[in-house]
Design a protein around this motif. Structure first.
Motif, PDB file in Angstrom:
ATOM      1  N   ILE A 326       0.818  -1.209   0.000  1.00  3.83           N
ATOM      2  CA  ILE A 326       0.000   0.000   0.000  1.00  3.83           C
ATOM      3  C   ILE A 326       0.854   1.262   0.000  1.00  3.83           C
ATOM      4  CG2 ILE A 326      -0.183   0.281   2.509  1.00  3.83           C
ATOM      5  CD1 ILE A 326      -2.930   0.600  -0.225  1.00  3.83           C
ATOM      6  N   ALA A 327       2.135   1.129  -0.261  1.00  6.17           N
ATOM      7  CA  ALA A 327       2.994   2.320  -0.317  1.00  6.17           C
ATOM      8  C   ALA A 327       2.559   3.221  -1.463  1.00  6.17           C
ATOM      9  CB  ALA A 327       4.445   1.899  -0.510  1.00  6.17           C
ATOM     10  N   GLY A 328       2.348   4.514  -1.179  1.00  6.58           N
ATOM     11  CA  GLY A 328       2.024   5.445  -2.246  1.00  6.58           C
ATOM     12  C   GLY A 328       3.163   5.512  -3.245  1.00  6.58           C
ATOM     13  N   GLN A 329       2.851   5.496  -4.536  1.00  5.38           N
ATOM     14  CA  GLN A 329       3.919   5.478  -5.533  1.00  5.38           C
ATOM     15  C   GLN A 329       3.842   6.620  -6.534  1.00  5.38           C
ATOM     16  OE1 GLN A 329       5.488   1.737  -7.032  1.00  5.38           O
ATOM     17  NE2 GLN A 329       5.234   2.454  -9.140  1.00  5.38           N
ATOM     18  N   VAL A 330       2.638   7.075  -6.881  1.00  6.22           N
ATOM     19  CA  VAL A 330       2.509   8.105  -7.910  1.00  6.22           C
ATOM     20  C   VAL A 330       1.732   9.293  -7.345  1.00  6.22           C
ATOM     21  CG1 VAL A 330       1.649   8.688 -10.195  1.00  6.22           C
ATOM     22  CG2 VAL A 330       2.607   6.422  -9.775  1.00  6.22           C
ATOM     23  N   VAL A 331       2.407  10.433  -7.196  1.00  7.35           N
ATOM     24  CA  VAL A 331       1.762  11.679  -6.779  1.00  7.35           C
ATOM     25  C   VAL A 331       1.165  12.328  -8.024  1.00  7.35           C
ATOM     26  CG1 VAL A 331       2.093  13.930  -5.705  1.00  7.35           C
ATOM     27  CG2 VAL A 331       3.448  11.952  -4.925  1.00  7.35           C
ATOM     28  N   GLY A 437      -5.433   0.570  -3.019  1.00  4.41           N
ATOM     29  CA  GLY A 437      -5.613   1.747  -2.190  1.00  4.41           C
ATOM     30  C   GLY A 437      -5.246   3.025  -2.899  1.00  4.41           C
ATOM     31  N   ALA A 438      -5.982   4.096  -2.578  1.00  5.94           N
ATOM     32  CA  ALA A 438      -5.736   5.420  -3.148  1.00  5.94           C
ATOM     33  C   ALA A 438      -5.797   6.449  -2.036  1.00  5.94           C
ATOM     34  CB  ALA A 438      -6.768   5.747  -4.222  1.00  5.94           C
ATOM     35  N   ASN A 439      -4.929   7.465  -2.126  1.00  6.16           N
ATOM     36  CA  ASN A 439      -4.846   8.528  -1.131  1.00  6.16           C
ATOM     37  C   ASN A 439      -5.181   9.860  -1.785  1.00  6.16           C
ATOM     38  OD1 ASN A 439      -3.167   6.763   0.950  1.00  6.16           O
ATOM     39  ND2 ASN A 439      -2.178   6.576  -1.049  1.00  6.16           N
ATOM     40  N   LEU A 440      -5.812  10.747  -1.023  1.00  4.90           N
ATOM     41  CA  LEU A 440      -6.220  12.040  -1.567  1.00  4.90           C
ATOM     42  C   LEU A 440      -6.042  13.107  -0.500  1.00  4.90           C
ATOM     43  CD1 LEU A 440      -9.218  12.690  -3.875  1.00  4.90           C
ATOM     44  CD2 LEU A 440      -8.902  14.151  -1.882  1.00  4.90           C
ATOM     45  N   LEU A 441      -5.360  14.205  -0.861  1.00  8.48           N
ATOM     46  CA  LEU A 441      -5.135  15.329   0.046  1.00  8.48           C
ATOM     47  C   LEU A 441      -5.888  16.537  -0.471  1.00  8.48           C
ATOM     48  CD1 LEU A 441      -1.264  14.887   0.502  1.00  8.48           C
ATOM     49  CD2 LEU A 441      -3.099  13.949   1.926  1.00  8.48           C
ATOM     50  N   ILE A 442      -6.713  17.153   0.398  1.00 12.60           N
ATOM     51  CA  ILE A 442      -7.529  18.295  -0.010  1.00 12.60           C
ATOM     52  C   ILE A 442      -7.776  19.182   1.203  1.00 12.60           C
ATOM     53  CG2 ILE A 442      -9.666  16.962   0.298  1.00 12.60           C
ATOM     54  CD1 ILE A 442     -10.871  18.622  -2.027  1.00 12.60           C
ATOM     55  N   ASP A 443      -7.615  20.495   1.030  1.00 11.06           N
ATOM     56  CA  ASP A 443      -7.838  21.392   2.159  1.00 11.06           C
ATOM     57  C   ASP A 443      -9.335  21.594   2.388  1.00 11.06           C
ATOM     58  OD1 ASP A 443      -8.654  24.315   1.016  1.00 11.06           O
ATOM     59  OD2 ASP A 443      -7.329  23.276  -0.383  1.00 11.06           O
ATOM     60  N   PRO A 444      -9.753  21.937   3.612  1.00 16.18           N
ATOM     61  CA  PRO A 444     -11.177  22.024   3.937  1.00 16.18           C
ATOM     62  C   PRO A 444     -11.945  23.002   3.056  1.00 16.18           C
ATOM     63  CG  PRO A 444      -9.857  22.050   5.938  1.00 16.18           C
ATOM     64  CD  PRO A 444      -8.904  22.162   4.803  1.00 16.18           C
ATOM     65  N   ALA A 445     -11.362  24.157   2.745  1.00 13.94           N
ATOM     66  CA  ALA A 445     -12.084  25.154   1.947  1.00 13.94           C
ATOM     67  C   ALA A 445     -12.343  24.639   0.531  1.00 13.94           C
ATOM     68  CB  ALA A 445     -11.287  26.456   1.898  1.00 13.94           C
ATOM     69  N   ALA A 470      -5.404  11.305   4.806  1.00 17.33           N
ATOM     70  CA  ALA A 470      -4.801  10.249   5.617  1.00 17.33           C
ATOM     71  C   ALA A 470      -4.078   9.316   4.657  1.00 17.33           C
ATOM     72  CB  ALA A 470      -5.865   9.499   6.415  1.00 17.33           C
ATOM     73  N   TRP A 471      -3.430   8.296   5.217  1.00 16.12           N
ATOM     74  CA  TRP A 471      -2.786   7.271   4.406  1.00 16.12           C
ATOM     75  C   TRP A 471      -3.597   5.996   4.544  1.00 16.12           C
ATOM     76  CZ3 TRP A 471       2.211   4.381   6.151  1.00 16.12           C
ATOM     77  CH2 TRP A 471       2.624   3.508   5.128  1.00 16.12           C
ATOM     78  N   THR A 472      -3.719   5.247   3.463  1.00 12.29           N
ATOM     79  CA  THR A 472      -4.543   4.040   3.495  1.00 12.29           C
ATOM     80  C   THR A 472      -4.018   3.005   4.488  1.00 12.29           C
ATOM     81  OG1 THR A 472      -3.343   3.432   1.484  1.00 12.29           O
ATOM     82  CG2 THR A 472      -5.612   4.184   1.226  1.00 12.29           C
ATOM     83  N   ALA A 473      -2.767   3.105   4.915  1.00 13.52           N
ATOM     84  CA  ALA A 473      -2.275   2.206   5.959  1.00 13.52           C
ATOM     85  C   ALA A 473      -3.092   2.353   7.240  1.00 13.52           C
ATOM     86  CB  ALA A 473      -0.803   2.476   6.249  1.00 13.52           C
ATOM     87  N   PHE A 474      -3.692   3.522   7.453  1.00 16.34           N
ATOM     88  CA  PHE A 474      -4.579   3.693   8.604  1.00 16.34           C
ATOM     89  C   PHE A 474      -5.764   2.735   8.470  1.00 16.34           C
ATOM     90  CE2 PHE A 474      -7.854   5.456  11.268  1.00 16.34           C
ATOM     91  CZ  PHE A 474      -7.175   6.019  12.345  1.00 16.34           C
TER      92      PHE A 474
END
Length: 579
Positions: A326-331, A437-445, A470-474
């Motif tokens: 589940i290591a993130g590989q592509v940003v 697994g996929a990860n997504l970062l987004i600010d609240p606004a 968060a990270w999918t490892a969670f």
């Protein structure tokens, strides 16, 4: 002879006889397991829990040393969280589910059920205890069920095989993972509880040193014949997968190993696949990894936000030296983001400054060399590679190769807001190998500005585990969530695998799990500073590779999970504030 074949290359007669004996003992044990009531099984798991708690320190230290992390290495805490902590949490959750069933209650009693786009029912599966609500404030998790599954049918199916405990699932084979020490144990527990199947666990050779610890921690399952643990090479695995008395195979590993088991190798394997004539004559489930995306949604971020999430991404790639399925590989970034250059600088800095550690998993050195050959212009930052794809570069290898090593790539798509999000999700779905697994970062606004479009976009992201801020490892470490590929794979096109594990609520008709975390850590998570985001007490999660006190906090959290103790927890929280 009871085995499937009279001879197996590489195995002696004595080795084959020993394996046959273990399987015969498990057949007897399966009848004993079927005679146990659900309440008795909960009592048995409590005994396992006691032994795991007693074994936690030796477990974590042995695992760390096997990976080249000495007693003072700043990343040794990984082995506390990814080993005994994960197993203790799973045991607690399974005990709760079994106890409810034994009392005639539903596992979902008192839990919140909701709705997600596409006619999906959701189960609020984390946090479910007061201590998790405090220690992991800001983090939530839900399980999304397949479209059309109603709340009523969700409740009716919860419990899986524990609803019919006298129906034996026979004897199954678990081919244990070699990278994370909790995986083999968690897979065995799921075989027992989701399928009423006793298990022969073949450990990966990388975990041979842990076998005595596993035998002590799991003695309550071994003594009655519910579990047998064996060592061995590929020849042992081949013998066992072909054994007529083993009714099912579960593997955590690579797609190549899966194909070898199902189809065979060489010209004969290709012919079987072409003729749709698998050599494996029994069902198989699998968790096989993939190329995981990290989608960075453009917004107005502070300098502190840029630094924090650059370290977040470095953790997704570098935890366990990148030897994670589940290591993130592509940003995936926006080429139109005003802060794209600033974030690239922050990412390079965070990726470079993380503590160095050995590349320990077999074959990973070769994969590092493969990445260097694929991308000779990649940035070499200590013991790791950063591949920044520019216009005209071929991203095919990065998109299709799970490097399973400290190799991180960065690609760009155009757009902002919903346009970018939809394009990034299409890229992840269509271009990257696997659906684990996929990860997504987004600010609240920015998330608020997208309104219902954000939820719709998440529904279109076809991965078995999704982590937002968060990270999918969670999700992996949270037992009441599920772990596995997005549904739809087959033995012909296995992708990231078949079926799910963990799932301590024993839910049926699972599609995916979704984790949500805080965009900003403490104290920037306080309401006057977080911009409408989630509050958390964590200044920097202990699993971050840049957390100064991550090792001592991870150990402290595991000890608290094992034995309780408010004084020890208070000391751990003080150390967490120093991270």
């Amino acid at each position: 002879m009871t085995s499937a074949t009279a001879a197996t290359p590489g195995l002696t007669d004595a080795e084959r006889a020993s394996l046959d004996t273990a399987i015969d003992e498990l057949e007897t044990g399966s009848r004993t397991w079927s005679a146990l009531g659900v309440g008795q099984r909960a009592t048995l798991l409590r005994a396992v829990r006691t032994a795991v708690a007693a074994s936690a320190e030796e477990w974590a230290h042995t695992a760390a040393m096997s990976k080249g992390l000495n007693g003072s290495h700043p990343l040794r805490g990984e082995e506390w969280l990814a080993g005994p902590y994960s197993v203790l949490g799973a045991l607690d959750a399974y005990i709760e589910t079994l106890s409810r069933l034994a009392e005639g209650r539903n596992p979902l009693e008192g839990l919140q059920l909701g709705r997600a786009p596409g006619g999906r029912t959701t189960v609020h599966a984390f946090p479910l205890t007061g201590i998790d609500k405090v220690l992991l404030s800001g983090f939530t998790g839900e399980v999304w069920l397949t479209p059309g599954t109603t709340p009523r049918s969700a409740r009716a199916g919860a419990g899986l095989a524990q609803r019919t405990p006298t129906e034996s699932g026979g004897v199954g084979l678990v081919l244990g993972a070699g990278n994370v020490t909790s995986i083999p144990v968690l897979d065995v527990l799921y075989e027992l509880l989701a399928h009423n199947r006793v298990a022969l666990l073949k450990v990966n050779p990388t975990q041979d040193a842990l076998v005595p610890i596993f035998e002590h921690a799991l003695a309550a399952l071994i003594e009655p014949g519910f579990l047998r643990i064996v060592r061995g090479s590929g020849e042992t695995g081949a013998f066992l997968t072909a054994h007529k008395k083993l009714v099912h195979v579960h593997i955590t590993g690579s797609a190549a190993t899966f194909d070898t088991i199902v189809w065979g190798t060489g010209a004969a394997g290709k012919r079987r696949r072409r003729e749709n004539r698998p050599q494996l004559k029994k069902p198989i489930t699998a968790e096989l990894g993939g190329v995981s995306p990290i989608i960075v949604v453009p917004g107005e971020w502070t300098d502190a936000d840029l630094t924090f999430h650059a370290e977040h991404i470095a953790t997704m790639r570098l935890q366990n030296c990148g030897h994670n399925c589940i290591a993130g590989q592509v940003v995936i970034m926006s080429s139109d983001w005003a802060q794209r250059d600033a974030f690239r600088v922050a990412l390079r800095r965070a990726y470079a400054k993380a503590p160095e550690r050995p590349i320990w998993y077999p074959g990973s050195g070769d994969r590092m060399q493969q990445a260097s050959d694929d991308y000779p212009d990649a940035l070499v930052l200590g013991d790791r590679l950063l591949v920044e794809i520019s216009d005209g570069d071929d991203a095919t290898a990065l998109q299709s190769t799970e490097y399973f090593a400290p190799v991180l790539g960065v690609v760009e798509v155009a757009g902002a807001g919903q346009t970018f999000l939809d394009a990034a999700i299409a890229y992840a779905n269509d271009e990257l190998q696997g659906t684990l697994g996929a990860n997504l970062l987004i600010d609240p606004a920015t998330q608020e500005s997208l309104g219902t479009g954000f939820g719709r976009a998440i529904a279109e992201l076809h991965y078995g585990s999704i982590a937002i801020n968060a990270w999918t490892a969670f999700g992996f470490i949270t037992p009441t969530l599920t772990w596995g590929a997005f549904p739809g794979n087959t033995i012909d096109e296995v992708g990231s695998g078949l079926s799910v594990v963990h799932n301590a609520l024993l839910l049926d008709n699972v599609e995916r799990s979704v984790v949500r975390g805080p965009f900003r850590p403490f104290p920037r998570s306080l309401p006057m500073a977080n911009g409408g985001g989630r509050f958390t007490i964590l200044p920097k999660p202990p699993w971050f590779v840049t957390a100064r006190t991550g090792a001592v906090v991870s150990e402290g959290l595991t000890r608290f999970r094992a034995t309780g103790g408010i004084l020890g927890l208070a000391k751990t929280l003080f150390q967490a504030l120093r991270a």
